[in-house]
Motif scaffolding. Structure first.
Motif, PDB file in Angstrom:
ATOM      1  N   VAL A 127      21.411   6.101  -4.018  1.00 14.79           N
ATOM      2  CA  VAL A 127      21.259   7.024  -5.142  1.00 14.79           C
ATOM      3  C   VAL A 127      22.503   6.875  -6.013  1.00 14.79           C
ATOM      4  CG1 VAL A 127      20.958   9.431  -5.830  1.00 14.79           C
ATOM      5  CG2 VAL A 127      19.901   8.590  -3.727  1.00 14.79           C
ATOM      6  N   HIS A 128      22.298   6.501  -7.261  1.00 12.42           N
ATOM      7  CA  HIS A 128      23.408   6.198  -8.163  1.00 12.42           C
ATOM      8  C   HIS A 128      23.320   7.063  -9.410  1.00 12.42           C
ATOM      9  CE1 HIS A 128      20.198   4.091 -10.164  1.00 12.42           C
ATOM     10  NE2 HIS A 128      19.977   3.411  -9.061  1.00 12.42           N
ATOM     11  N   GLY A 129      24.261   6.899 -10.303  1.00 15.39           N
ATOM     12  CA  GLY A 129      24.257   7.646 -11.562  1.00 15.39           C
ATOM     13  C   GLY A 129      23.074   7.289 -12.440  1.00 15.39           C
ATOM     14  N   PHE A 130      22.817   8.118 -13.433  1.00  7.67           N
ATOM     15  CA  PHE A 130      21.651   7.936 -14.294  1.00  7.67           C
ATOM     16  C   PHE A 130      21.679   6.648 -15.100  1.00  7.67           C
ATOM     17  CE2 PHE A 130      21.473  12.587 -13.763  1.00  7.67           C
ATOM     18  CZ  PHE A 130      20.188  12.672 -13.269  1.00  7.67           C
ATOM     19  N   THR A 131      22.851   6.102 -15.402  1.00  8.47           N
ATOM     20  CA  THR A 131      22.918   4.926 -16.268  1.00  8.47           C
ATOM     21  C   THR A 131      22.996   3.617 -15.496  1.00  8.47           C
ATOM     22  OG1 THR A 131      25.320   5.091 -16.415  1.00  8.47           O
ATOM     23  CG2 THR A 131      24.035   6.222 -18.115  1.00  8.47           C
ATOM     24  N   LEU A 132      23.091   3.675 -14.179  1.00  3.09           N
ATOM     25  CA  LEU A 132      23.136   2.454 -13.381  1.00  3.09           C
ATOM     26  C   LEU A 132      21.736   2.053 -12.952  1.00  3.09           C
ATOM     27  CD1 LEU A 132      26.172   3.185 -11.057  1.00  3.09           C
ATOM     28  CD2 LEU A 132      26.127   1.773 -13.113  1.00  3.09           C
ATOM     29  N   GLY A 133      21.607   0.799 -12.558  1.00  3.23           N
ATOM     30  CA  GLY A 133      20.319   0.312 -12.103  1.00  3.23           C
ATOM     31  C   GLY A 133      20.435  -0.337 -10.736  1.00  3.23           C
ATOM     32  N   LYS A 134      19.307  -0.811 -10.246  1.00  2.00           N
ATOM     33  CA  LYS A 134      19.240  -1.409  -8.917  1.00  2.00           C
ATOM     34  C   LYS A 134      20.082  -2.673  -8.794  1.00  2.00           C
ATOM     35  CE  LYS A 134      14.964  -4.056  -9.696  1.00  2.00           C
ATOM     36  NZ  LYS A 134      15.070  -4.037 -11.141  1.00  2.00           N
ATOM     37  N   ASN A 135      20.365  -3.317  -9.906  1.00  2.00           N
ATOM     38  CA  ASN A 135      21.127  -4.560  -9.863  1.00  2.00           C
ATOM     39  C   ASN A 135      22.590  -4.387 -10.242  1.00  2.00           C
ATOM     40  OD1 ASN A 135      18.859  -6.044  -9.048  1.00  2.00           O
ATOM     41  ND2 ASN A 135      18.151  -6.166 -11.154  1.00  2.00           N
TER      42      ASN A 135
ATOM     43  N   ILE B 182      20.941  -1.637   8.485  1.00  2.00           N
ATOM     44  CA  ILE B 182      20.399  -0.478   7.770  1.00  2.00           C
ATOM     45  C   ILE B 182      19.685  -0.963   6.509  1.00  2.00           C
ATOM     46  CG2 ILE B 182      20.938   1.700   6.617  1.00  2.00           C
ATOM     47  CD1 ILE B 182      23.449   1.794   8.462  1.00  2.00           C
ATOM     48  N   GLY B 183      18.365  -0.846   6.483  1.00  2.00           N
ATOM     49  CA  GLY B 183      17.585  -1.244   5.317  1.00  2.00           C
ATOM     50  C   GLY B 183      17.818  -0.265   4.178  1.00  2.00           C
ATOM     51  N   MET B 184      17.901  -0.789   2.959  1.00  2.00           N
ATOM     52  CA  MET B 184      18.212   0.052   1.803  1.00  2.00           C
ATOM     53  C   MET B 184      17.223  -0.170   0.672  1.00  2.00           C
ATOM     54  SD  MET B 184      20.873   1.859   2.547  1.00  2.00           S
ATOM     55  CE  MET B 184      21.392   2.450   0.933  1.00  2.00           C
ATOM     56  N   LEU B 185      16.833   0.937   0.033  1.00  2.00           N
ATOM     57  CA  LEU B 185      16.042   0.898  -1.198  1.00  2.00           C
ATOM     58  C   LEU B 185      16.986   1.155  -2.354  1.00  2.00           C
ATOM     59  CD1 LEU B 185      13.436   1.032  -2.962  1.00  2.00           C
ATOM     60  CD2 LEU B 185      13.377   3.471  -2.443  1.00  2.00           C
ATOM     61  N   ARG B 186      16.968   0.265  -3.351  1.00  2.00           N
ATOM     62  CA  ARG B 186      17.682   0.467  -4.618  1.00  2.00           C
ATOM     63  C   ARG B 186      16.620   0.579  -5.699  1.00  2.00           C
ATOM     64  NH1 ARG B 186      20.211  -4.601  -5.838  1.00  2.00           N
ATOM     65  NH2 ARG B 186      19.237  -5.650  -4.111  1.00  2.00           N
ATOM     66  N   TYR B 187      16.876   1.349  -6.742  1.00  3.93           N
ATOM     67  CA  TYR B 187      15.854   1.522  -7.779  1.00  3.93           C
ATOM     68  C   TYR B 187      16.503   1.678  -9.155  1.00  3.93           C
ATOM     69  CZ  TYR B 187      17.267   6.364  -7.609  1.00  3.93           C
ATOM     70  OH  TYR B 187      18.008   7.500  -7.660  1.00  3.93           O
ATOM     71  N   ASP B 188      15.692   1.462 -10.181  1.00  7.28           N
ATOM     72  CA  ASP B 188      16.104   1.720 -11.570  1.00  7.28           C
ATOM     73  C   ASP B 188      15.570   3.097 -11.954  1.00  7.28           C
ATOM     74  OD1 ASP B 188      17.305  -0.781 -11.983  1.00  7.28           O
ATOM     75  OD2 ASP B 188      15.424  -1.688 -12.677  1.00  7.28           O
ATOM     76  N   ASN B 189      16.420   3.954 -12.499  1.00  9.95           N
ATOM     77  CA  ASN B 189      15.990   5.263 -12.982  1.00  9.95           C
ATOM     78  C   ASN B 189      15.009   5.095 -14.148  1.00  9.95           C
ATOM     79  OD1 ASN B 189      17.377   7.228 -11.388  1.00  9.95           O
ATOM     80  ND2 ASN B 189      19.280   6.607 -12.374  1.00  9.95           N
ATOM     81  N   LEU B 190      14.312   6.168 -14.505  1.00 13.54           N
ATOM     82  CA  LEU B 190      13.383   6.126 -15.631  1.00 13.54           C
ATOM     83  C   LEU B 190      14.058   5.571 -16.878  1.00 13.54           C
ATOM     84  CD1 LEU B 190      11.583   9.579 -15.277  1.00 13.54           C
ATOM     85  CD2 LEU B 190      10.634   7.328 -14.801  1.00 13.54           C
ATOM     86  N   GLY B 191      13.418   4.607 -17.520  1.00 10.80           N
ATOM     87  CA  GLY B 191      13.915   4.038 -18.760  1.00 10.80           C
ATOM     88  C   GLY B 191      15.089   3.094 -18.607  1.00 10.80           C
ATOM     89  N   ILE B 192      15.475   2.793 -17.379  1.00 11.69           N
ATOM     90  CA  ILE B 192      16.600   1.881 -17.102  1.00 11.69           C
ATOM     91  C   ILE B 192      16.047   0.625 -16.455  1.00 11.69           C
ATOM     92  CG2 ILE B 192      18.780   1.604 -15.817  1.00 11.69           C
ATOM     93  CD1 ILE B 192      19.013   3.716 -17.978  1.00 11.69           C
TER      94      ILE B 192
ATOM     95  N   ASP C 121      14.090  -2.263 -15.137  1.00 10.89           N
ATOM     96  CA  ASP C 121      12.669  -2.619 -15.110  1.00 10.89           C
ATOM     97  C   ASP C 121      11.729  -1.427 -14.949  1.00 10.89           C
ATOM     98  OD1 ASP C 121      13.250  -5.387 -15.345  1.00 10.89           O
ATOM     99  OD2 ASP C 121      13.636  -5.499 -13.194  1.00 10.89           O
ATOM    100  N   SER C 122      12.277  -0.200 -14.923  1.00 14.15           N
ATOM    101  CA  SER C 122      11.434   0.984 -14.757  1.00 14.15           C
ATOM    102  C   SER C 122      10.829   1.429 -16.086  1.00 14.15           C
ATOM    103  CB  SER C 122      12.240   2.146 -14.170  1.00 14.15           C
ATOM    104  OG  SER C 122      12.531   1.913 -12.814  1.00 14.15           O
ATOM    105  N   ASP C 123       9.659   2.050 -15.991  1.00 14.35           N
ATOM    106  CA  ASP C 123       8.998   2.605 -17.174  1.00 14.35           C
ATOM    107  C   ASP C 123       9.643   3.938 -17.552  1.00 14.35           C
ATOM    108  OD1 ASP C 123       7.230   0.474 -16.986  1.00 14.35           O
ATOM    109  OD2 ASP C 123       5.699   1.642 -15.930  1.00 14.35           O
ATOM    110  N   GLY C 124       9.198   4.491 -18.642  1.00 14.42           N
ATOM    111  CA  GLY C 124       9.640   5.824 -19.041  1.00 14.42           C
ATOM    112  C   GLY C 124      10.832   5.809 -19.990  1.00 14.42           C
ATOM    113  N   VAL C 125      11.345   7.002 -20.231  1.00 12.18           N
ATOM    114  CA  VAL C 125      12.465   7.204 -21.140  1.00 12.18           C
ATOM    115  C   VAL C 125      13.657   7.690 -20.327  1.00 12.18           C
ATOM    116  CG1 VAL C 125      13.276   8.540 -23.121  1.00 12.18           C
ATOM    117  CG2 VAL C 125      10.895   7.775 -23.021  1.00 12.18           C
ATOM    118  N   ALA C 126      14.810   7.086 -20.578  1.00 12.32           N
ATOM    119  CA  ALA C 126      16.023   7.490 -19.852  1.00 12.32           C
ATOM    120  C   ALA C 126      16.343   8.955 -20.124  1.00 12.32           C
ATOM    121  CB  ALA C 126      17.193   6.606 -20.268  1.00 12.32           C
ATOM    122  N   ALA C 127      16.792   9.634 -19.087  1.00  9.86           N
ATOM    123  CA  ALA C 127      17.114  11.059 -19.200  1.00  9.86           C
ATOM    124  C   ALA C 127      18.426  11.277 -19.942  1.00  9.86           C
ATOM    125  CB  ALA C 127      17.196  11.686 -17.817  1.00  9.86           C
TER     126      ALA C 127
END
Length: 71
Positions: free
Chosen positions: A29-37, A53-63, A65-71
């Motif tokens: 879980v990272h800050g709103f402006t960071l992404g999975k990469n 330990i397996g880990m899930l990284r993700y891009d927040n909305l609008g960041i 490769d994710s859809d949506g608008v950044a918060a």
């Protein structure tokens, strides 16, 4: 990989699979402006995966490769 967010748009993510015996799973879980990469997310998650330990990284909305608008 892609998965639904709780508000509708799809999020993009990456899974770092654990090496050897699986000790657990986590979500980076990272800050709103960071992404999975981002370098920090990638380095930490890959090191944890090397330690079992397996880990899930993700891009927040609008960041990234994710859809949506950044918060």
């Amino acid at each position: 990989m892609r998965f639904n967010s709780v508000v509708g748009p799809e999020l993009a993510g990456s899974i770092d699979l654990p090496e050897g015996e699986v000790r657990g799973w986590g979500i980076f879980v990272h800050g709103f402006t960071l992404g999975k990469n981002s370098p920090a997310a990638s380095r930490v998650s890959k090191q944890l995966a090397r330690e079992g330990i397996g880990m899930l990284r993700y891009d927040n909305l609008g960041i990234g490769d994710s859809d949506g608008v950044a918060a």
